[in-house]
Design a protein around this motif. Structure first.
Motif, PDB file in Angstrom:
ATOM      1  N   MET A   1       0.851  -1.204   0.000  1.00 26.74           N
ATOM      2  CA  MET A   1       0.000   0.000   0.000  1.00 26.74           C
ATOM      3  C   MET A   1       0.884   1.251   0.000  1.00 26.74           C
ATOM      4  SD  MET A   1      -2.878   1.146   2.795  1.00 26.74           S
ATOM      5  CE  MET A   1      -1.679   1.210   4.110  1.00 26.74           C
ATOM      6  N   THR A   2       0.604   2.163  -0.919  1.00 25.29           N
ATOM      7  CA  THR A   2       1.372   3.395  -1.025  1.00 25.29           C
ATOM      8  C   THR A   2       1.136   4.284   0.188  1.00 25.29           C
ATOM      9  OG1 THR A   2       1.194   3.323  -3.428  1.00 25.29           O
ATOM     10  CG2 THR A   2       1.802   5.433  -2.436  1.00 25.29           C
ATOM     11  N   HIS A   3       2.220   4.775   0.793  1.00 25.10           N
ATOM     12  CA  HIS A   3       2.062   5.665   1.941  1.00 25.10           C
ATOM     13  C   HIS A   3       1.451   6.982   1.468  1.00 25.10           C
ATOM     14  CE1 HIS A   3       2.925   8.110   5.463  1.00 25.10           C
ATOM     15  NE2 HIS A   3       3.211   6.991   6.112  1.00 25.10           N
ATOM     16  N   PRO A   4       0.526   7.560   2.239  1.00 25.29           N
ATOM     17  CA  PRO A   4      -0.116   8.812   1.823  1.00 25.29           C
ATOM     18  C   PRO A   4       0.882   9.928   1.507  1.00 25.29           C
ATOM     19  CG  PRO A   4      -1.284   7.871   3.680  1.00 25.29           C
ATOM     20  CD  PRO A   4      -0.052   7.037   3.485  1.00 25.29           C
ATOM     21  N   LEU A   5       2.034   9.932   2.172  1.00 28.79           N
ATOM     22  CA  LEU A   5       3.007  10.993   1.916  1.00 28.79           C
ATOM     23  C   LEU A   5       3.642  10.893   0.528  1.00 28.79           C
ATOM     24  CD1 LEU A   5       4.769  11.363   5.377  1.00 28.79           C
ATOM     25  CD2 LEU A   5       3.401  13.080   4.189  1.00 28.79           C
ATOM     26  N   ARG A   6       3.370   9.804  -0.192  1.00 29.04           N
ATOM     27  CA  ARG A   6       3.805   9.703  -1.578  1.00 29.04           C
ATOM     28  C   ARG A   6       2.782  10.294  -2.542  1.00 29.04           C
ATOM     29  NH1 ARG A   6       8.189   6.349  -2.441  1.00 29.04           N
ATOM     30  NH2 ARG A   6       8.866   5.121  -0.637  1.00 29.04           N
ATOM     31  N   LEU A   7       1.603  10.648  -2.024  1.00 30.91           N
ATOM     32  CA  LEU A   7       0.556  11.237  -2.860  1.00 30.91           C
ATOM     33  C   LEU A   7       0.713  12.754  -2.859  1.00 30.91           C
ATOM     34  CD1 LEU A   7      -2.481   9.150  -1.535  1.00 30.91           C
ATOM     35  CD2 LEU A   7      -1.067   8.683  -3.553  1.00 30.91           C
ATOM     36  N   ARG A   8       0.721  13.348  -4.038  1.00 29.01           N
ATOM     37  CA  ARG A   8       0.955  14.790  -4.136  1.00 29.01           C
ATOM     38  C   ARG A   8      -0.094  15.577  -3.356  1.00 29.01           C
ATOM     39  NH1 ARG A   8      -0.964  18.895  -7.361  1.00 29.01           N
ATOM     40  NH2 ARG A   8       0.457  20.668  -7.650  1.00 29.01           N
ATOM     41  N   ALA A   9      -1.343  15.166  -3.458  1.00 25.58           N
ATOM     42  CA  ALA A   9      -2.407  15.906  -2.781  1.00 25.58           C
ATOM     43  C   ALA A   9      -2.193  15.913  -1.270  1.00 25.58           C
ATOM     44  CB  ALA A   9      -3.770  15.299  -3.121  1.00 25.58           C
ATOM     45  N   PHE A  10      -1.866  14.742  -0.705  1.00 23.80           N
ATOM     46  CA  PHE A  10      -1.665  14.698   0.743  1.00 23.80           C
ATOM     47  C   PHE A  10      -0.375  15.408   1.135  1.00 23.80           C
ATOM     48  CE2 PHE A  10      -0.238  12.727   4.731  1.00 23.80           C
ATOM     49  CZ  PHE A  10      -1.315  13.083   5.523  1.00 23.80           C
ATOM     50  N   GLN A  11       0.635  15.365   0.273  1.00 24.71           N
ATOM     51  CA  GLN A  11       1.863  16.101   0.568  1.00 24.71           C
ATOM     52  C   GLN A  11       1.564  17.586   0.776  1.00 24.71           C
ATOM     53  OE1 GLN A  11       4.354  15.301  -2.786  1.00 24.71           O
ATOM     54  NE2 GLN A  11       4.988  13.272  -2.079  1.00 24.71           N
ATOM     55  N   LEU A  12       0.712  18.144  -0.099  1.00 23.72           N
ATOM     56  CA  LEU A  12       0.381  19.559   0.013  1.00 23.72           C
ATOM     57  C   LEU A  12      -0.421  19.837   1.284  1.00 23.72           C
ATOM     58  CD1 LEU A  12      -0.555  20.284  -3.714  1.00 23.72           C
ATOM     59  CD2 LEU A  12       1.562  20.890  -2.530  1.00 23.72           C
ATOM     60  N   LEU A  13      -1.398  18.973   1.569  1.00 24.89           N
ATOM     61  CA  LEU A  13      -2.175  19.136   2.799  1.00 24.89           C
ATOM     62  C   LEU A  13      -1.274  19.011   4.020  1.00 24.89           C
ATOM     63  CD1 LEU A  13      -4.942  19.393   4.253  1.00 24.89           C
ATOM     64  CD2 LEU A  13      -5.095  16.900   4.138  1.00 24.89           C
ATOM     65  N   PHE A  14      -0.404  18.007   4.017  1.00 24.06           N
ATOM     66  CA  PHE A  14       0.496  17.776   5.145  1.00 24.06           C
ATOM     67  C   PHE A  14       1.415  18.967   5.365  1.00 24.06           C
ATOM     68  CE2 PHE A  14       4.613  16.292   6.738  1.00 24.06           C
ATOM     69  CZ  PHE A  14       4.237  15.619   7.888  1.00 24.06           C
ATOM     70  N   LEU A  15       1.986  19.488   4.286  1.00 28.29           N
ATOM     71  CA  LEU A  15       2.897  20.620   4.417  1.00 28.29           C
ATOM     72  C   LEU A  15       2.178  21.847   4.956  1.00 28.29           C
ATOM     73  CD1 LEU A  15       5.660  21.913   3.986  1.00 28.29           C
ATOM     74  CD2 LEU A  15       5.018  22.334   1.602  1.00 28.29           C
ATOM     75  N   GLY A  16       0.999  22.123   4.431  1.00 26.31           N
ATOM     76  CA  GLY A  16       0.252  23.294   4.894  1.00 26.31           C
ATOM     77  C   GLY A  16      -0.128  23.190   6.350  1.00 26.31           C
ATOM     78  N   ARG A  17      -0.636  22.028   6.762  1.00 26.62           N
ATOM     79  CA  ARG A  17      -1.052  21.857   8.151  1.00 26.62           C
ATOM     80  C   ARG A  17       0.151  21.877   9.092  1.00 26.62           C
ATOM     81  NH1 ARG A  17      -6.019  23.565   8.559  1.00 26.62           N
ATOM     82  NH2 ARG A  17      -6.605  23.535   6.370  1.00 26.62           N
ATOM     83  N   THR A  18       1.280  21.357   8.643  1.00 21.93           N
ATOM     84  CA  THR A  18       2.469  21.356   9.492  1.00 21.93           C
ATOM     85  C   THR A  18       2.994  22.776   9.703  1.00 21.93           C
ATOM     86  OG1 THR A  18       3.082  19.135   8.729  1.00 21.93           O
ATOM     87  CG2 THR A  18       4.816  20.473   9.751  1.00 21.93           C
ATOM     88  N   LEU A  19       3.011  23.566   8.638  1.00 19.81           N
ATOM     89  CA  LEU A  19       3.487  24.950   8.761  1.00 19.81           C
ATOM     90  C   LEU A  19       2.582  25.762   9.682  1.00 19.81           C
ATOM     91  CD1 LEU A  19       4.556  25.739   5.092  1.00 19.81           C
ATOM     92  CD2 LEU A  19       6.050  25.502   7.085  1.00 19.81           C
TER      93      LEU A  19
END
Length: 415
Positions: A1-19
């Motif tokens: 199963m692909t980790h969500p952090l490999r998905l571009r959409a979740f990468q953007l959500l993750f980065l925004g929420r982390t900042l």
């Protein structure tokens, strides 16, 4: 199963929420120092904090309705922009050289309103971007990021305040919300529109989803008790640490242990595959009775520090597991409203703990409210095991889907 952090959409959500989480971790220290510099009064600080908390509590259910009625991503972007404006406004006020309390209090109130509409959006955003099998890892990654920012935030706040003053901390927080809004703007998120009805009908439907699931409402009671007793410990713990356990350094180490525990628990949750997720996670929360008891009896500092780290690791573990189960079990078109009731009960319990703890400590001693709190949290969390739904919920499964939308949005697509 692909980790969500490999998905571009979740990468953007993750980065925004982390900042934005990092910016928020900087603000508490900056706010306390700023208000005390302006007024020299702890009561003024309580007023500013209350200005943010009261509208947040009053408007949370309405925030859930709005997030379900409209595109959740648009609601999240709007609240990020409002947060950006309020934090930059406070920062500029502080940097002006002649700040006053009223503008800061008003901006904090506006920020509290925005929070009421923002908080119910996170779970629908994850559910709308990540498919079911990857949601627990996605929630765990977000939880780990929040924990890591909790560790880094105070140090960054100290550096900013020392180098440039508290005003720049607020400007940084505002910038983080602006970046988060920009990242959300390039996403499309699955959204299940709901039938337009009265506000009361929408609120009632959300509450029906809560009370119709015994595993949900019983767990909410336990979680509310946990938050209430956590407020007791935060209120009385520093005094016990300073007076009986060795000084301020002990309390700092307790908080650091808790932050590390949160991070470890979140990371473990990303790999856990539980047969009875809610039962195990709720039982884990009962470990908060340990630090409460050890504070009550003034146990050796090492024991208090370790126990608090363990208890917060249980919390870090519960949050992603809970969010994943809720995303799977609650119909998508009511998810934001159900989440808003979760936040409402959790937040409402904390002021009660803040208010009652010092009164009980003055009437008897800190050990009495701390001991009572330990019993309450143990009974509430372990007691959920007696609820049939908690025991029988054995695996997450896709939530019941409504009728297909004749013109559905793409699941995830860059604009």
């Amino acid at each position: 199963m692909t980790h969500p952090l490999r998905l571009r959409a979740f990468q953007l959500l993750f980065l925004g929420r982390t900042l934005s989480a990092l910016g928020d971790a900087v603000v508490p220290a900056a706010l306390a120092l700023a208000v005390l510099r302006v007024t020299g009064s702890a009561s003024a600080l309580a007023l500013v904090l209350g200005c943010a908390m009261v509208p947040r509590l009053l408007l949370l259910p309405i925030g859930g309705v709005i997030a379900d009625r409209f595109n959740t991503r648009i609601v999240a972007i709007s609240t990020d922009l409002v947060h950006c404006g309020t934090q930059v406004f406070i920062g500029v006020e502080l940097l002006s050289g002649a700040p006053t309390l009223l503008p800061i209090a008003v901006a904090s109130a506006v920020g509290g309103v925005a929070s009421a509409f923002a908080m119910p959006t996170t779970s629908p955003l994850v559910a709308g971007i990540v498919d079911g099998p990857g949601r627990q890892r996605a929630n765990a990654a977000l939880g780990a990021a929040r924990s890591a920012t909790g560790l880094a935030g105070p140090a960054l706040a100290g550096a900013l305040i020392w180098a440039a003053g508290p005003g720049w901390a607020f400007v940084l927080d505002g910038a983080s919300f602006a970046v988060s809004a920009a990242l959300l703007a390039v996403l499309r998120v699955r959204h299940t529109p709901i039938e337009r009805r009265s506000l009361l009908a929408d609120l009632r439907e959300g509450w029906t989803e809560v009370r119709s699931r015994d595993w949900y409402w019983s767990s909410l009671v336990a979680h509310a008790v946990w938050n209430g007793v956590a407020a007791v410990l935060v209120t009385l713990g520093p005094a016990v640490a300073i007076g009986e356990l060795g000084g301020e350094g002990v309390w700092v180490l307790v908080l650091e242990a808790g932050a590390i525990g949160l991070l470890i628990g979140s990371l473990l949750a990303g790999r856990a595959r539980l047969k009875r997720p809610i039962l195990v996670a709720n039982l884990g929360l009962a470990t908060y009775a340990l630090p409460l008891t050890l504070f009550a009896v003034a146990a050796p500092p090492w024991a208090v520090i370790v126990s608090y780290g363990v208890a917060l690791a249980a919390l870090g573990f519960l949050n992603p597991v809970w969010q994943t189960v809720v995303q799977a079990e609650i119909p998508p078109h009511t998810l934001a409203r159900v989440t808003s009731y979760d936040w409402l009960l959790s937040l409402a319990a904390m002021p009660l703990g803040y208010a009652l703890a010092p009164l009980a400590a003055d009437a008897w001693s800190p050990s009495v409210p701390l001991g009572i709190a330990a019993v309450l949290v143990a009974v509430a969390c372990v007691g959920t095991a007696a609820v049939p739904g908690v025991r029988r919920l054995t695996a997450t499964r896709p939530a019941a889907q409504p009728e297909p939308n004749p013109e559905p949005e793409p699941a995830v697509a860059a604009r």
